[in-house]
Write a protein that holds these residues in place. Structure first.
Motif, PDB file in Angstrom:
ATOM      1  N   UNK A   7     -26.468   4.962   3.268  1.00 12.18           N
ATOM      2  CA  UNK A   7     -25.994   6.266   3.739  1.00 12.18           C
ATOM      3  C   UNK A   7     -26.911   7.379   3.234  1.00 12.18           C
ATOM      4  N   UNK A   8     -26.880   8.484   3.956  1.00 11.56           N
ATOM      5  CA  UNK A   8     -27.629   9.671   3.573  1.00 11.56           C
ATOM      6  C   UNK A   8     -26.664  10.742   3.079  1.00 11.56           C
ATOM      7  N   UNK A   9     -26.964  11.301   1.928  1.00  5.81           N
ATOM      8  CA  UNK A   9     -26.175  12.409   1.406  1.00  5.81           C
ATOM      9  C   UNK A   9     -26.791  13.732   1.826  1.00  5.81           C
ATOM     10  N   UNK A  10     -25.959  14.683   2.168  1.00  6.21           N
ATOM     11  CA  UNK A  10     -26.413  16.019   2.551  1.00  6.21           C
ATOM     12  C   UNK A  10     -25.785  17.014   1.581  1.00  6.21           C
ATOM     13  N   UNK A  11     -26.621  17.804   0.932  1.00  3.50           N
ATOM     14  CA  UNK A  11     -26.125  18.823   0.010  1.00  3.50           C
ATOM     15  C   UNK A  11     -26.414  20.208   0.575  1.00  3.50           C
ATOM     16  N   UNK A  12     -25.370  20.878   1.026  1.00  3.76           N
ATOM     17  CA  UNK A  12     -25.476  22.273   1.430  1.00  3.76           C
ATOM     18  C   UNK A  12     -25.340  23.133   0.183  1.00  3.76           C
ATOM     19  N   UNK A  13     -26.179  24.144   0.049  1.00  2.00           N
ATOM     20  CA  UNK A  13     -26.109  25.023  -1.123  1.00  2.00           C
ATOM     21  C   UNK A  13     -26.041  26.479  -0.658  1.00  2.00           C
ATOM     22  N   UNK A  14     -25.014  27.174  -1.075  1.00  2.00           N
ATOM     23  CA  UNK A  14     -24.939  28.614  -0.831  1.00  2.00           C
ATOM     24  C   UNK A  14     -25.035  29.345  -2.173  1.00  2.00           C
ATOM     25  N   UNK A  98     -22.844  11.638   4.186  1.00  2.00           N
ATOM     26  CA  UNK A  98     -21.835  12.245   3.334  1.00  2.00           C
ATOM     27  C   UNK A  98     -22.246  13.680   3.055  1.00  2.00           C
ATOM     28  N   UNK A  99     -21.474  14.641   3.539  1.00  2.00           N
ATOM     29  CA  UNK A  99     -21.840  16.053   3.413  1.00  2.00           C
ATOM     30  C   UNK A  99     -21.087  16.678   2.245  1.00  2.00           C
ATOM     31  N   UNK A 123     -28.924   6.367  -0.230  1.00  2.00           N
ATOM     32  CA  UNK A 123     -30.307   5.918  -0.099  1.00  2.00           C
ATOM     33  C   UNK A 123     -31.253   7.111  -0.003  1.00  2.00           C
ATOM     34  N   UNK A 124     -30.746   8.213   0.544  1.00  2.00           N
ATOM     35  CA  UNK A 124     -31.553   9.403   0.741  1.00  2.00           C
ATOM     36  C   UNK A 124     -30.651  10.622   0.587  1.00  2.00           C
ATOM     37  N   UNK A 125     -31.196  11.716   0.088  1.00  2.00           N
ATOM     38  CA  UNK A 125     -30.452  12.966  -0.035  1.00  2.00           C
ATOM     39  C   UNK A 125     -31.259  14.085   0.627  1.00  2.00           C
ATOM     40  N   UNK A 126     -30.591  14.855   1.475  1.00  2.00           N
ATOM     41  CA  UNK A 126     -31.191  16.032   2.096  1.00  2.00           C
ATOM     42  C   UNK A 126     -30.567  17.268   1.456  1.00  2.00           C
ATOM     43  N   UNK A 127     -31.392  18.113   0.864  1.00  2.00           N
ATOM     44  CA  UNK A 127     -30.924  19.334   0.203  1.00  2.00           C
ATOM     45  C   UNK A 127     -31.217  20.508   1.139  1.00  2.00           C
ATOM     46  N   UNK A 128     -30.156  21.190   1.572  1.00  2.00           N
ATOM     47  CA  UNK A 128     -30.291  22.212   2.603  1.00  2.00           C
ATOM     48  C   UNK A 128     -29.668  23.532   2.129  1.00  2.00           C
ATOM     49  N   UNK A 129     -30.442  24.386   1.471  1.00  2.00           N
ATOM     50  CA  UNK A 129     -29.928  25.709   1.094  1.00  2.00           C
ATOM     51  C   UNK A 129     -29.589  26.512   2.356  1.00  2.00           C
ATOM     52  N   UNK A 155     -31.966   6.298 -11.516  1.00  2.00           N
ATOM     53  CA  UNK A 155     -32.377   5.927 -10.156  1.00  2.00           C
ATOM     54  C   UNK A 155     -32.445   7.204  -9.325  1.00  2.00           C
ATOM     55  N   UNK A 156     -33.642   7.524  -8.856  1.00  2.00           N
ATOM     56  CA  UNK A 156     -33.837   8.719  -8.033  1.00  2.00           C
ATOM     57  C   UNK A 156     -34.131   8.276  -6.607  1.00  2.00           C
ATOM     58  N   UNK A 157     -33.230   8.590  -5.672  1.00  2.00           N
ATOM     59  CA  UNK A 157     -33.444   8.193  -4.281  1.00  2.00           C
ATOM     60  C   UNK A 157     -34.480   9.099  -3.614  1.00  2.00           C
ATOM     61  N   UNK A 158     -34.798   8.813  -2.378  1.00  2.00           N
ATOM     62  CA  UNK A 158     -35.639   9.718  -1.601  1.00  2.00           C
ATOM     63  C   UNK A 158     -34.897  11.049  -1.456  1.00  2.00           C
ATOM     64  N   UNK A 159     -35.586  12.138  -1.740  1.00  2.00           N
ATOM     65  CA  UNK A 159     -34.973  13.467  -1.653  1.00  2.00           C
ATOM     66  C   UNK A 159     -35.826  14.345  -0.736  1.00  2.00           C
ATOM     67  N   UNK A 160     -35.188  14.992   0.200  1.00  2.00           N
ATOM     68  CA  UNK A 160     -35.877  15.894   1.128  1.00  2.00           C
ATOM     69  C   UNK A 160     -35.311  17.296   0.962  1.00  2.00           C
TER      70      UNK A 160
END
Length: 338
Positions: A7-14, A98-99, A123-129, A155-160
């Motif tokens: 799964x890919x994790x998505x982190x929204x940051x405000x 997972x958002x 497996x991967x995390x997308x960081x989206x400010x 353990x550090x996954x792929x981070x975008x």
């Protein structure tokens, strides 16, 4: 060979908001916010003395009164709009994602939310400010905080990391749709008001020379692509062209300054000047804010209205932020899917 899809994790940051409009919570929020070296980028000791001995003690009680005006039954508008976007984006992306939502300052905090995400073993995390135009004090600070936490993981996954998306078609479409409820011809002038920054912070983008040495009001190049001033003007040019607004009928300006050495022109001064010139109705866009907050609802909606009336004007109309607009959610989905 079998491959684990994962799964890919998505982190929204405000940006964040106090936990409540109480003086103590506002003081805690301002202290964390203004002690960030990317926000007030002066030597450590000078920043500590300025923030903790002067700004926060005097500003917290005043700011608490303003936050009480902003607060609703659902709490802070920035929090509940951001939460709604998180929920809608989760629906759009489906079960393979997972958002999550974090705030750069206060709660839900980046360290706490990343701890939850670590347990999911993405497996991967997308960081989206949630800041369309890059600035070190917003996007840069959020990304640095995330990196400071993740670098300690075993353990550090792929981070975008997503740095900016000021010209994303769906972002622009969402603002255009927000504007559709207003007849632009009813207004004497249109303002595109962006959050201000100290001039020295945009100057730091360049290895040599200053922002004012570049043509940031007219074009985005390889050299100035991360200059906040350049991308604010670029966002405005795209919107003005789409909306059919001639250059003489709008002004790009910057709000929420702390002193005179910030990006100009200052939004409040433009509002005052337009009233004195005889304008009766202003329409104000705030394309740096993706969720309505103190700076839009109170500063533009109330304070600028008061300034405008005091100088002969009648109505300052705020164009609502994107909040949970469907096209904004689509924009975020497209960014995540890359």
């Amino acid at each position: 060979m079998n491959s684990v899809k994962g799964k890919t994790g998505v982190l929204l940051v405000n940006l964040g908001t106090p936990d409540s409009p109480s003086v103590s919570h506002v003081r805690s929020y301002l202290s964390q916010f203004l002690n960030d070296p990317r926000v007030i980028d002066i030597p450590w000791l000078a920043r500590k003395m300025l923030v903790n001995l002067i700004i926060v003690p005097f500003r917290a009680p005043k700011s608490a009164k303003i936050y009480k005006q902003l607060w609703t039954e659902d709490g802070s508008p920035l929090i509940f709009h951001s939460n709604k976007v998180m929920e809608l984006l989760q629906q759009e992306l489906g079960s393979e994602y997972g958002v999550h939502l974090a705030m750069r300052y206060k709660n839900p905090s980046i360290p706490d939310v990343l701890t939850e995400m670590q347990k999911e073993n993405y497996k991967k995390i997308v960081v989206l400010p949630m800041f369309p135009q890059y600035a070190s004090a917003s996007t840069g600070s959020a990304i640095q905080e995330v990196m400071d936490v993740i670098r300690k993981w075993w353990v550090i996954p792929e981070v975008r990391f997503i740095s900016q998306y000021y010209d994303h078609p769906k972002f622009i479409d969402a603002i255009i749709d927000r504007a559709s409820k207003y007849n632009l011809k009813d207004y004497d002038h249109i303002l595109f008001s962006y959050h201000g920054l100290p001039v020295r912070q945009v100057d730091k983008v360049y290895d040599n020379g200053l922002c004012e040495d570049r043509d940031c009001e007219e074009t985005v190049t390889d050299e100035n692509q991360y200059c906040y001033k350049a991308t604010c003007f670029a966002t405005t040019r795209i919107l003005a062209e789409r909306l059919g607004i001639s250059e003489k009928d709008y002004t790009v300006c910057f709000q929420s300054r702390l002193d005179k050495n910030w990006l100009e022109p200052f939004s409040d001064k433009v509002v005052e000047a337009k009233a004195k010139e005889g304008a009766k109705k202003l329409l104000v866009f705030s394309p740096a804010f993706t969720a309505d907050c103190l700076e839009t609802i109170i500063e533009i909606g109330d304070e600028y209205q008061e300034i405008f009336e005091e100088n002969g004007g009648e109505k300052v109309q705020l164009v609502e932020s994107l909040n949970d607009h469907p096209l904004w959610v689509e924009c975020l989905k497209e960014i995540v899917l890359g």
